[in-house]
Each structure stands twice: as structure tokens, then as C-alpha cells.
Design a protein around this motif. Structure first.
Motif, short mmCIF file in Angstrom:
data_model
loop_
_atom_site.label_atom_id
_atom_site.label_comp_id
_atom_site.label_asym_id
_atom_site.label_seq_id
_atom_site.Cartn_x
_atom_site.Cartn_y
_atom_site.Cartn_z
N PRO A 351 0.74 -1.11 -0.11
CA PRO A 351 0.01 -0.01 -0.04
C PRO A 351 0.96 1.28 -0.04
O PRO A 351 1.86 1.20 0.47
N ASP A 352 0.32 2.34 -0.69
CA ASP A 352 0.99 3.61 -0.82
C ASP A 352 0.51 4.54 0.37
O ASP A 352 -0.23 5.33 0.13
N TRP A 353 0.95 4.06 1.73
CA TRP A 353 0.25 4.80 2.89
C TRP A 353 0.69 6.40 3.16
O TRP A 353 1.91 6.56 2.86
N LEU A 354 -0.15 6.94 3.38
CA LEU A 354 -0.04 8.28 4.15
C LEU A 354 0.49 7.87 5.36
O LEU A 354 0.23 6.96 6.00
N LEU A 355 1.13 8.92 5.95
CA LEU A 355 1.36 8.93 7.42
C LEU A 355 0.13 8.49 8.49
O LEU A 355 -1.05 8.73 8.14
N GLY A 356 0.25 7.49 9.14
CA GLY A 356 -0.48 7.01 10.18
C GLY A 356 -1.11 5.50 9.72
O GLY A 356 -1.74 4.86 10.27
N LYS A 357 -1.09 5.40 8.32
CA LYS A 357 -1.26 4.11 7.61
C LYS A 357 -2.93 3.92 7.89
O LYS A 357 -3.27 2.73 8.22
N PHE A 358 -3.67 4.78 7.79
CA PHE A 358 -5.12 4.60 7.59
C PHE A 358 -5.80 5.14 6.44
O PHE A 358 -6.72 5.21 6.14
N LEU A 359 -4.83 5.73 5.61
CA LEU A 359 -5.37 6.36 4.36
C LEU A 359 -4.46 6.49 3.30
O LEU A 359 -3.24 6.66 3.46
N GLU A 360 -4.41 5.77 2.17
CA GLU A 360 -3.57 5.58 1.04
C GLU A 360 -3.65 7.01 0.15
O GLU A 360 -4.69 7.62 0.08
N ARG A 361 -2.52 7.04 -0.48
CA ARG A 361 -2.36 8.41 -1.15
C ARG A 361 -3.48 8.55 -2.47
O ARG A 361 -3.68 7.47 -3.13
N GLY A 362 -4.13 9.56 -2.47
CA GLY A 362 -5.09 9.57 -3.54
C GLY A 362 -6.53 8.87 -3.12
O GLY A 362 -7.42 9.17 -3.98
N GLN A 363 -6.76 8.53 -2.05
CA GLN A 363 -8.00 7.87 -1.71
C GLN A 363 -8.67 8.82 -0.76
O GLN A 363 -8.34 10.02 -0.40
N GLN A 364 -10.17 8.56 -1.04
CA GLN A 364 -10.87 9.47 -0.31
C GLN A 364 -11.61 8.86 0.93
O GLN A 364 -12.16 7.65 0.78
N THR A 568 -10.75 -1.36 -0.60
CA THR A 568 -9.37 -2.05 -0.71
C THR A 568 -9.45 -3.32 0.14
O THR A 568 -8.76 -4.26 -0.24
N GLY A 569 -9.52 -3.17 1.65
CA GLY A 569 -9.37 -3.73 2.58
C GLY A 569 -7.74 -3.90 3.05
O GLY A 569 -7.52 -4.79 3.93
N HIS A 570 -7.05 -2.98 2.65
CA HIS A 570 -5.75 -2.91 2.88
C HIS A 570 -5.44 -2.37 4.56
O HIS A 570 -6.35 -1.54 4.99
N GLY A 571 -4.34 -3.07 5.04
CA GLY A 571 -4.28 -2.41 6.28
C GLY A 571 -5.20 -2.98 7.42
O GLY A 571 -5.95 -3.77 7.23
N ASP A 572 -4.99 -2.37 8.62
CA ASP A 572 -5.70 -2.63 9.92
C ASP A 572 -7.31 -2.15 9.52
O ASP A 572 -7.42 -0.97 9.36
N ASP A 573 -8.25 -2.82 10.37
CA ASP A 573 -9.57 -2.32 10.42
C ASP A 573 -9.87 -1.74 11.54
O ASP A 573 -10.84 -1.07 11.70
#
Length: 681
Positions: A351-364, A568-573
Motif C-alpha cells: 500500500p502507498d500509505w500516508l502517515l498513520g497508515k489509515f489512508l493511502e495516497r489519492g484515496q477518499q 481495498t481492505g488494505h491495512g488494519d480495520d
């Protein structure tokens, strides 16, 4: 003094208007009237709004944007969207201005009379100077402006307010005298006078021509699309208009020039840029798609193509904020084809995470929480961490500071600054914040972001193009829409107008939202809220405790972040976040002492152990007082924790198979109270 004297010496192009279902004003010319006829002018029942073109027009059947100016104007004007300050009102009265209350509270239209017909470029120069003096609306200084007429009604918002004169004067000015009073100079030449003129009289398509009806239909269609003067669409509208005319068999250059002269968008663009119709038509006729249509047309082409400069800069060719038109007559970015070979070489293995790993780059994402639970505080902390390179949730990110664009219609200046200080911002950070953290407080968009007929979404995207942020934040989403939260349309439109373009640009966005009355059902309003974003994160406060330490009182709040919808389901829920803050002697949050940290496993173990000990302590207290009603407040004093913590322990007793039969719930002074009715088994 009669109001008609304001218009002495000129003819008025009077326009009637009514509001549509979106509260937009639809206009229809009523024709030219003289000042003597003004007294008999009445609002129409079906179209109660009366407007006029302050600059005299010679075509009473045309809208001001395409009507031709007469010999000269007798009025100078500006539109003021705010209450006049004392010194501004004094200046207006000193200049002998007429003030018209336009129907919107505090708003004024200002008119000054001239003693002779004055050329359009002189009128516009005087309008500009008056606008600057009174802080008016610069978009209303053009000779093609439309202003409200005294005696009509403003029905915006479903209300009916009469437009009336609040101040009048007998004073008239010559143009040079007024220019001197306003501290400006009258230009020698009119750079816009011939902006939309053609070098020779264009050949009109006659009514007897079999193409006439279809051409007139296209003229009406193009002008109706530009009815509300959506300047962001002029470039593409002009191209599509000319392409359609060519497809209809209008290939003679003189005829095309005549038809182009009937297009409001073309005339408006030429007038604003000071360029001729021939210039813009020439650009369009050089487009490969149009050249192809001309080459395959069965009609005989006539005349030479108007002069086209050999090279044209993008600034001249493209409307600001609008993508260039390609050879196919559509935006080059509107219908991109996937290049499978190139795409397959991209590394999407993580995943192309932004800081904090709850939002990826370009996602809404939608970030939802209850009232006063600290939604804005947490996202402000995240924004500052992105910009200043701090850690967040224990994540250092990629080490590259980001740029954040924050639109806030929720928090006042005191909220923002006190929170920033408590989170650790210091004076040394201000230069970086000024450059990378663009904070738009209570932005005044022209409309709402869910309204396709307003300029708001276009204005937001124009700011995005200028700032080039990595992240955009809307705080709070409901403040930026006008539709009903319980309807799907506002959220679908918000996605189409804002989120989809941001996603296409690779810009991430987070919009803050509120829970409904039942937090278990998620965000307030329609289910479309969750369908149009990549993820929905919901945050709830699970517990609060206060700790007395030598440096003051520390408040510790446990927050549960749960992802309820994901594309996407990426990362922690889920995340468990601990917010800590210290209060100083005055009860303010101390500088640099507020934080958000992920709870570790040891923290969870320690908390569970503490919770178990608290539960046993409270159960022993209740067993010693069988039959006594105990409130959460009393229980909180027993265990030394908050009332919320005590209430959760009581609720745990009610679910415990060994204890639920020994406890009952009641009320004490309208507060919940629990009673132990038996001994432990």
C-alpha cells in the motif's frame, strides 16, 4: 425626487426573472423602455424579479452579454455584497450616489449619475475605481452587467424582499470630474471595444435556408448552457458549438463568423480577453477534428479560415482550471485508455500509505464521530504531522513533509490556535505552516459543493490546482452542501463534483462527518455517504480517566477507530488510540502536552487488569449494600475513575452469566442506578 430621474437620458433593457427549483434565477428580456415609462413598469406575477442592464443596449430582444452597446452610458455603478462601513457610506453620500437595497440584508447596489453619454471603456474605468473604493464585486463592473431594478422583488431562498432606494441625490458628474474624485484616469482607447467585432459584416444565415432552423436551435442550446455565465465551461462550449455547426453544413467562414457572433460564451470570452471573434474562431477551425469535418463536408466551404497565429501559448488557448481540448473535441483526460503494458510494470506490491497508515495516497475517506469527541482535533494533529514531519500513530512515514489544504467551516480562530499550541506547534514552525499548511477558514464559495450549477466545486478544484496539496480536508461535510443529508443526491453530486476529480488528480481527501442519533447505524444521513468514498472510519470514545500529577491534571481518553466500509481492505480495520492532555493552572490545555498514540498490547493488558480490579472492587461494594441503588457517579467515586467507566462496568455485570441475575437497574432522580439483589454465587 422620482426614481425615474436616476435613469434620465437613457433607455433601459429590462429583464424579468424567476427562480427555478435550484433557486437559480432564470432571465427573460422584456425589451427597451425609456425613463418616462419607468413609473408604469410593474413586476410580472410569474416573473417577480426585475433587473436591467445599466449600459444602454440597442437590441431589446437580446441578453446583455450579446446585445450591442448604444452611444454611451449615463450611469456608474458597483455591487456591494456587504454592509457599507461608516467611511464607505460617507464617501458614497459625498459622491451623490444612489443606494439600492437589493433585497439581501446588508447588500447594496450603488449608482452615480453622469451628465452626458459616456463611452463604455470610460464607464468601466469609473466602475472599477468605485468598486475599489467601496470594496465591491469586481465581476459586476463590465458594460454587460445586470443589476437589480427598484420596485422588483428578490425571491432568493423562497423569501420576497422588495428592492428599494435607500438614498438618492440630485448630483450629476462629468466623467473627467468623477475620475478625479475617485483618483483614477480615463483610458484613451478601448482595448475591448472591438474585442468581439469582426473585420467585415458577417453573412447571416437566412430564414429561407434549410439549415436555419437547426442552426438557431444550436444557438439557443449553447446560450442556455451559458445562461448562468459558467465561465469555466466557455472554452469547451465554444469548441463543441463550432464542431456541431460544421456537422450541420455551416462551412462558409462568413456564416460561421455570424453564428459564432451569436454565441454568448464566445462573445463573453472575447470581451474579457480583448481578442476578436476571428482570433478564437481561427483557433477552433485549426483543430484537426474540425479540419477533418470541413474536409469531409458535402457543403461547399467558403472563404478563407480566419488568421491563426503560428504558435499559441497554453494560457491563451485554455480556460484557467479547464483541461485542453484534444483533436477529438473532448478533454484529453476525460476518456483515458489504460496502457496495460506500462501499468503492468508499476510496483503495487504494498500500500502507498500516508502517515498513520489509515489512508493511502489519492484515496477518499469519511471520518465519522459523535459530537465533541475530537474529530477535528485528531485530523488537525494528523495534518500538522504531515506538514511538519512528526510521527503519527508511531509511524514516521516516508520522511518527506506533505502539503495539506484544509477547508474549515466549523472551528473559530481560538479553537485552531489553542489546539495547535497544545499539540506542540511553536513559533519556529510558522514559516513551514505558511508554506505547506493552507488553512481556509470559513471559505465563501459561490454556492455549495453539491450544486452542479454553482461555481463552488470549480473554485475548490482551482485552489487545489494552485496549492497542489497531498491531502484535502473538509470540516465538516454537511457545512458544504445544501441538499438534505438524508437524500442520496447531495452525496452523489459531492462525489462527482469534488471527490472524483480529486481522486483523478491523485489527491487524498478526508471529509469529517457526524454520527446520527443511533451511533450503531453510522454517519448521519443517507447510506450514499458510505458508498462514494474508499473507506469510512468511525471513532468513538470508550473511556476517560483523570490523573493528578505534580505538573497538573492529566486527562486520558481511549478512542476506538473502526473501519466500517472499505474498497481495498488494505491495512488494519481498527485502532485503539489514547489521547492524553494536560491542563494548566487556568484550565487551559498546556502547550505541547496533547498527543494521540496507539495503545500497545501491554497497555491493553494493564487496562484489562485495572478494569478487572475495578469491577471486583465495585462488586464487593455493592454486595455490602444489598438493596441500595448505586448511580454511576457514586460508583466512580468508589473506584476512582470516570462515571462512564463505572457505567460500562455496570453494563458488564448485566451481561455476566454469573451476576446478571443478582443485579437490577432502576432510576434515581432520572439517573440510571443499579442494585445488588443477592449474594455472589
Amino acid at each position: 425626487m422620482s426614481v425615474a430621474s436616476l435613469f434620465a437620458g437613457t433607455q433601459l433593457l429590462v429583464i424579468s426573472g424567476k427562480r427555478n427549483s435550484q433557486d437559480k434565477l432564470r432571465l427573460q428580456p422584456r425589451g427597451l423602455i425609456s425613463a418616462r415609462e419607468f413609473g408604469s413598469l410593474k413586476p410580472e406575477k410569474e416573473r417577480p424579479e426585475l433587473l436591467f442592464a445599466p449600459f444602454p443596449m440597442t437590441d431589446g430582444n437580446a441578453m446583455p452579454s450579446i446585445a450591442r452597446a448604444g452611444d454611451g452610458g449615463w450611469l456608474v455603478w458597483t455591487d456591494v455584497d456587504h454592509s457599507l462601513a461608516r467611511e464607505q457610506k460617507a464617501l458614497a453620500e459625498e459622491l451623490g450616489a444612489w443606494l439600492l437595497a437589493s433585497g439581501t440584508p446588508g447588500r447594496r447596489q450603488v449608482f452615480i449619475r453622469l451628465n452626458a453619454a459616456t463611452p463604455a471603456h470610460h464607464v468601466e474605468a469609473l466602475n472599477r475605481a468605485l468598486c475599489e473604493k467601496l470594496d465591491g464585486d469586481p465581476s459586476k463592473i463590465s458594460r454587460a452587467a445586470i443589476m437589480r431594478l427598484p420596485g422588483g422583488f428578490n425571491t432568493k431562498g423562497g423569501k420576497r424582499r422588495c428592492a428599494r432606494i435607500t438614498h438618492q441625490s440630485e448630483r450629476v458628474w462629468s466623467a473627467p470630474e468623477l475620475a478625479s474624485a475617485l483618483g483614477t484616469e480615463l483610458p484613451d482607447t478601448d482595448t475591448r471595444d472591438d474585442a468581439h467585432a469582426v473585420s467585415e459584416t458577417p453573412t447571416a444565415i437566412r430564414k429561407s435556408d434549410p439549415r436555419y432552423r437547426r442552426v438557431m436551435r444550436q444557438i439557443d442550446k449553447a446560450n442556455s448552457r451559458f445562461e448562468f455565465q459558467n465561465y469555466g465551461t466557455r472554452h469547451s462550449l465554444m469548441f463543441g458549438y463550432v464542431l456541431t455547426l460544421v456537422e450541420l453544413g455551416v462551412t462558409d467562414t462568413a456564416e460561421l463568423l455570424w453564428a459564432f457572433d451569436q454565441c454568448d460564451a464566445a462573445v463573453s470570452k472575447c470581451s474579457d480577453e480583448g481578442k476578436s471573434l476571428e482570433h478564437h474562431l481561427g483557433q477552433i477551425l485549426q483543430k484537426p477534428k474540425v479540419v477533418e469535418k470541413l474536409a469531409t463536408s458535402t457543403a461547399e466551404p467558403g472563404g478563407a479560415v480566419p488568421h491563426q497565429p503560428e504558435s499559441t501559448s497554453a494560457g491563451e488557448r485554455d480556460e484557467p482550471g479547464v483541461t485542453s481540448v484534444d483533436d477529438d473535441g473532448v478533454s484529453a483526460d476525460r476518456f483515458p485508455s489504460l496502457d496495460w503494458s506500462t501499468a503492468w510494470t508499476q510496483d503495487y506490491s504494498s500500500p502507498d500509505w500516508l502517515l498513520g497508515k489509515f489512508l493511502e495516497r489519492g484515496q477518499q475517506i469519511a471520518f465519522v464521530a459523535g459530537g465533541k469527541e475530537g474529530k477535528s482535533l485528531l485530523l488537525l494533529h494528523w495534518s500538522l504531522a504531515l506538514v511538519l514531519g512528526w510521527e503519527f500513530f508511531g509511524d514516521k512515514g516516508d520522511g518527506k513533509p506533505k502539503r495539506v489544504l484544509y477547508f474549515d467551516r466549523e472551528n473559530n480562530l481560538r479553537d485552531i490556535i489553542t489546539r495547535a499550541r497544545s499539540l506542540g506547534v511553536t513559533e519556529k514552525d510558522l514559516a513551514t505552516l505558511a508554506e505547506r499548511f493552507i488553512y481556509k477558514q470559513f471559505p465563501a464559495f459561490d454556492g455549495t459543493l453539491d450544486d452542479p450549477e454553482s461555481e463552488a466545486a470549480g473554485q475548490l478544484l482551482a485552489i487545489v490546482d494552485e496549492v497542489k496539496p497531498d491531502v484535502v480536508i473538509l470540516d465538516t461535510a454537511s457545512r458544504f452542501i445544501k441538499g438534505n443529508e438524508n437524500d442520496s443526491a447531495p452525496w452523489l453530486q459531492l462525489y462527482r463534483l469534488v471527490h472524483a476529480p480529486l481522486k483523478a488528480k491523485g489527491v487524498a481527501a478526508a471529509r469529517i462527518d457526524h454520527f446520527g442519533k443511533d451511533e450503531t447505524k453510522g454517519a448521519r444521513g443517507n447510506s450514499a455517504k458510505a458508498q462514494d468514498v474508499d473507506h469510512v472510519w468511525e471513532m468513538t470514545a470508550k473511556g476517560e480517566r483523570k490523573e493528578r500529577k505534580p505538573d497538573g491534571e492529566w486527562v486520558v481518553i481511549t478512542l476506538a477507530m473502526k473501519r466500517t466500509h472499505t474498497r481495498t481492505g488494505h491495512g488494519d480495520d481498527s485502532f485503539t488510540v489514547v489521547r492524553k492532555g494536560r491542563k494548566d493552572a487556568e484550565g487551559m490545555w498546556a502547550a505541547g502536552c496533547t498527543s494521540h498514540e496507539l495503545e500497545s498490547r501491554q497497555d491493553r493488558f494493564d487496562e484489562a487488569a485495572d478494569g478487572l480490579a475495578d469491577a471486583e472492587k465495585l462488586w464487593a461494594y455493592m454486595q455490602a449494600r444489598i438493596g441500595v441503588q448505586i448511580t454511576a457517579k457514586t460508583a466512580a467515586e468508589v473506584i476512582g475513575k470516570s462515571a462512564k467507566t463505572a457505567e460500562r462496568i455496570f453494563q458488564g455485570f448485566e451481561k455476566d452469566p454469573m451476576r446478571k441475575s443478582q443485579i437490577s437497574r432502576g432510576k434515581v432522580d432520572r439517573a440510571n442506578a443499579w442494585t445488588c439483589v443477592g449474594t455472589s454465587v
